[in-house]
Design a protein around this motif. Structure first.
Motif, PDB file in Angstrom:
ATOM      1  N   UNK A 290      -4.393   6.320 -10.746  1.00  0.00           N
ATOM      2  CA  UNK A 290      -4.193   5.038 -11.414  1.00  0.00           C
ATOM      3  C   UNK A 290      -3.869   3.897 -10.465  1.00  0.00           C
ATOM      4  N   UNK A 291      -3.153   4.174  -9.391  1.00  0.00           N
ATOM      5  CA  UNK A 291      -2.693   3.100  -8.523  1.00  0.00           C
ATOM      6  C   UNK A 291      -3.800   2.613  -7.590  1.00  0.00           C
ATOM      7  N   UNK A 292      -3.866   1.300  -7.432  1.00  0.00           N
ATOM      8  CA  UNK A 292      -4.695   0.722  -6.392  1.00  0.00           C
ATOM      9  C   UNK A 292      -3.935   0.794  -5.066  1.00  0.00           C
ATOM     10  N   UNK A 293      -4.648   0.640  -3.971  1.00  0.00           N
ATOM     11  CA  UNK A 293      -4.017   0.635  -2.653  1.00  0.00           C
ATOM     12  C   UNK A 293      -3.181   1.879  -2.414  1.00  0.00           C
ATOM     13  N   UNK A 294      -3.729   3.027  -2.787  1.00  0.00           N
ATOM     14  CA  UNK A 294      -2.999   4.289  -2.635  1.00  0.00           C
ATOM     15  C   UNK A 294      -3.798   5.240  -1.747  1.00  0.00           C
ATOM     16  N   UNK A 295      -3.116   5.815  -0.753  1.00  0.00           N
ATOM     17  CA  UNK A 295      -3.733   6.767   0.161  1.00  0.00           C
ATOM     18  C   UNK A 295      -3.168   8.164  -0.088  1.00  0.00           C
ATOM     19  N   UNK A 296      -4.052   9.129  -0.235  1.00  0.00           N
ATOM     20  CA  UNK A 296      -3.650  10.527  -0.415  1.00  0.00           C
ATOM     21  C   UNK A 296      -3.687  11.231   0.936  1.00  0.00           C
ATOM     22  N   UNK A 297      -2.586  11.907   1.269  1.00  0.00           N
ATOM     23  CA  UNK A 297      -2.473  12.620   2.541  1.00  0.00           C
ATOM     24  C   UNK A 297      -2.406  14.122   2.258  1.00  0.00           C
ATOM     25  N   UNK A 298      -3.057  14.900   3.093  1.00  0.00           N
ATOM     26  CA  UNK A 298      -3.019  16.357   2.990  1.00  0.00           C
ATOM     27  C   UNK A 298      -1.645  16.842   3.452  1.00  0.00           C
ATOM     28  N   UNK A 299      -0.925  17.516   2.578  1.00  0.00           N
ATOM     29  CA  UNK A 299       0.440  17.946   2.907  1.00  0.00           C
ATOM     30  C   UNK A 299       0.476  18.990   4.007  1.00  0.00           C
ATOM     31  N   UNK A 300      -0.621  19.726   4.186  1.00  0.00           N
ATOM     32  CA  UNK A 300      -0.637  20.795   5.184  1.00  0.00           C
ATOM     33  C   UNK A 300      -1.204  20.341   6.524  1.00  0.00           C
TER      34      UNK A 300
ATOM     35  N   UNK B 182      -1.609  16.511   7.701  1.00  0.00           N
ATOM     36  CA  UNK B 182      -1.653  15.064   7.511  1.00  0.00           C
ATOM     37  C   UNK B 182      -2.366  14.364   8.659  1.00  0.00           C
ATOM     38  N   UNK B 183      -3.243  13.426   8.310  1.00  0.00           N
ATOM     39  CA  UNK B 183      -3.982  12.644   9.287  1.00  0.00           C
ATOM     40  C   UNK B 183      -3.893  11.174   8.884  1.00  0.00           C
ATOM     41  N   UNK B 184      -3.236  10.371   9.731  1.00  0.00           N
ATOM     42  CA  UNK B 184      -3.008   8.974   9.398  1.00  0.00           C
ATOM     43  C   UNK B 184      -4.022   8.040  10.075  1.00  0.00           C
ATOM     44  N   UNK B 185      -4.893   8.580  10.925  1.00  0.00           N
ATOM     45  CA  UNK B 185      -5.810   7.727  11.671  1.00  0.00           C
ATOM     46  C   UNK B 185      -6.739   6.937  10.753  1.00  0.00           C
ATOM     47  N   UNK B 186      -7.278   7.599   9.725  1.00  0.00           N
ATOM     48  CA  UNK B 186      -8.212   6.887   8.846  1.00  0.00           C
ATOM     49  C   UNK B 186      -7.524   5.734   8.110  1.00  0.00           C
TER      50      UNK B 186
ATOM     51  N   UNK C   1       0.864  -1.173   0.000  1.00  0.00           N
ATOM     52  CA  UNK C   1       0.000   0.000   0.000  1.00  0.00           C
ATOM     53  C   UNK C   1       0.905   1.228   0.000  1.00  0.00           C
ATOM     54  N   UNK C   2       0.498   2.256  -0.745  1.00  0.00           N
ATOM     55  CA  UNK C   2       1.323   3.458  -0.854  1.00  0.00           C
ATOM     56  C   UNK C   2       0.581   4.668  -0.292  1.00  0.00           C
ATOM     57  N   UNK C   3       1.356   5.646   0.147  1.00  0.00           N
ATOM     58  CA  UNK C   3       0.787   6.850   0.741  1.00  0.00           C
ATOM     59  C   UNK C   3       1.698   8.036   0.443  1.00  0.00           C
ATOM     60  N   UNK C   4       1.089   9.124  -0.049  1.00  0.00           N
ATOM     61  CA  UNK C   4       1.874  10.337  -0.302  1.00  0.00           C
ATOM     62  C   UNK C   4       0.932  11.522  -0.466  1.00  0.00           C
ATOM     63  N   UNK C   5       1.521  12.691  -0.720  1.00  0.00           N
ATOM     64  CA  UNK C   5       0.732  13.924  -0.818  1.00  0.00           C
ATOM     65  C   UNK C   5       0.323  14.234  -2.252  1.00  0.00           C
ATOM     66  N   UNK C   6       0.812  13.457  -3.210  1.00  0.00           N
ATOM     67  CA  UNK C   6       0.507  13.688  -4.619  1.00  0.00           C
ATOM     68  C   UNK C   6      -0.682  12.836  -5.059  1.00  0.00           C
ATOM     69  N   UNK C   7      -1.561  13.417  -5.851  1.00  0.00           N
ATOM     70  CA  UNK C   7      -2.729  12.697  -6.353  1.00  0.00           C
ATOM     71  C   UNK C   7      -2.283  11.616  -7.340  1.00  0.00           C
TER      72      UNK C   7
END
Length: 298
Positions: free
Chosen positions: A38-48, A50-54, A29-35
């Motif tokens: 295309x990728x499955x299992x990808x989490x978008x995080x707010x760069x300003x 960030x909330x990892x609880x969800x 699973x991947x996570x970053x601030x960039x939209x």
């Protein structure tokens, strides 16, 4: 095995995500601030904010590898609060999300050799006193302390990997990228320092392999582990190798000035890492040739 790579769009993070996708019976699973649409299992995080609880509430992970954060000594000097937020505060937020939602998840934090500053002795072993000489190094040291805190007081399985001079395809900053940019402008190249400064280079592919060794063999009790090759190479020698791939002769002049925050000499003691089964697979010549072929296509 479910593995979360935070900072998967970054230089090391992208290599780590690609590497672990090749490991049998692993789901990455991947996570970053960039939209990324295309990728499955990808989490978008707010760069300003960030909330990892969800993320940790909805998916159970076996391992979380933190490859995120800022990685620039000069920028940390210009923007210390930003560097603190990305390299220290965000680690607190990740670990508290793990503590709250799934305390059994292993947490691998990518730290930096910058925590050593100019070490008292060479080779640099993990028990040497830390003496960071930049805000970046201080913030990486604080992130290690955060990992130790969560391991000691909350039994979260953590370890921190002190990455030395990582390089490879995708890196668009630091020494070799700078050499490439300067070579495009002419044959006379001016560089900081004397050329006798040393680094312990490690290719991003080997960083990924080292992370796998640690994931499989580390104790996860808040310990720190050097990630390098145990080889001391002068900047002058590295420059000579890299420019040997270019057409025409490059005249390199070192101006003798040391940039603020830059250490003088590095060579790691990697006894811990070798004890976990790490073996170097990419030497400096082959790694720089790969890098040259990559930048030649840009």
């Amino acid at each position: 095995m479910k593995i979360l790579v935070i900072g998967s769009k970054g230089f090391i993070g992208s290599h780590v995500a690609s590497f672990f996708k090749l490991i049998p019976d692993s789901t990455v699973f991947e996570c970053d601030v960039m939209v990324d649409y295309e990728k499955d299992n990808y989490f978008l995080i707010d760069s300003t904010n960030s909330d990892y609880h969800t993320i940790f509430q909805n998916t159970a992970f076996d391992v979380c590898i933190n490859c995120s954060g800022a990685a620039s000594v000069p920028d940390s000097i210009k923007n210390p609060f930003r560097d603190f937020t990305l390299n220290t505060y965000n680690v607190v937020k990740m670990l508290d999300s793990i503590r709250t939602n799934q305390p059994g998840c292993k947490f691998i934090n990518l730290s930096s050799a910058a925590v050593y500053g100019n070490p008292a002795e060479i080779p640099i072993h993990e028990n040497l006193p830390l003496n960071p000489i930049s805000p970046y190094g201080i913030h990486k040291m604080q992130a290690e302390q955060v990992c130790q805190t969560y391991s000691r007081f909350y039994d979260i399985p953590t370890c921190s990997l002190r990455i030395f001079s990582a390089y490879g395809n995708g890196l668009k900053k630091q020494l070799f990228w700078d050499l490439f940019q300067k070579a495009k402008k002419g044959h006379d190249i001016e560089l900081f320092g004397t050329g006798q400064e040393t680094r312990d280079f490690i290719h991003a592919d080997d960083v990924s392999k080292a992370i796998l060794c640690c994931q499989q063999k580390a104790e996860f009790k808040g310990e720190v582990i050097n990630v390098a090759n145990g080889e001391e190479t002068t900047i002058g020698s590295a420059v000579e190798i890299f420019y040997s791939f270019f057409q025409g002769t490059k005249k390199v002049h070192f101006n003798g000035m040391v940039k603020k925050g830059d250490p003088l000499n590095w060579r790691a003691d990697i006894s811990k890492l070798k004890g976990m089964g790490y073996v170097q697979s990419v030497d400096l010549y082959d790694g720089l040739l790969k890098y040259y072929l990559w930048i030649s296509q840009l």
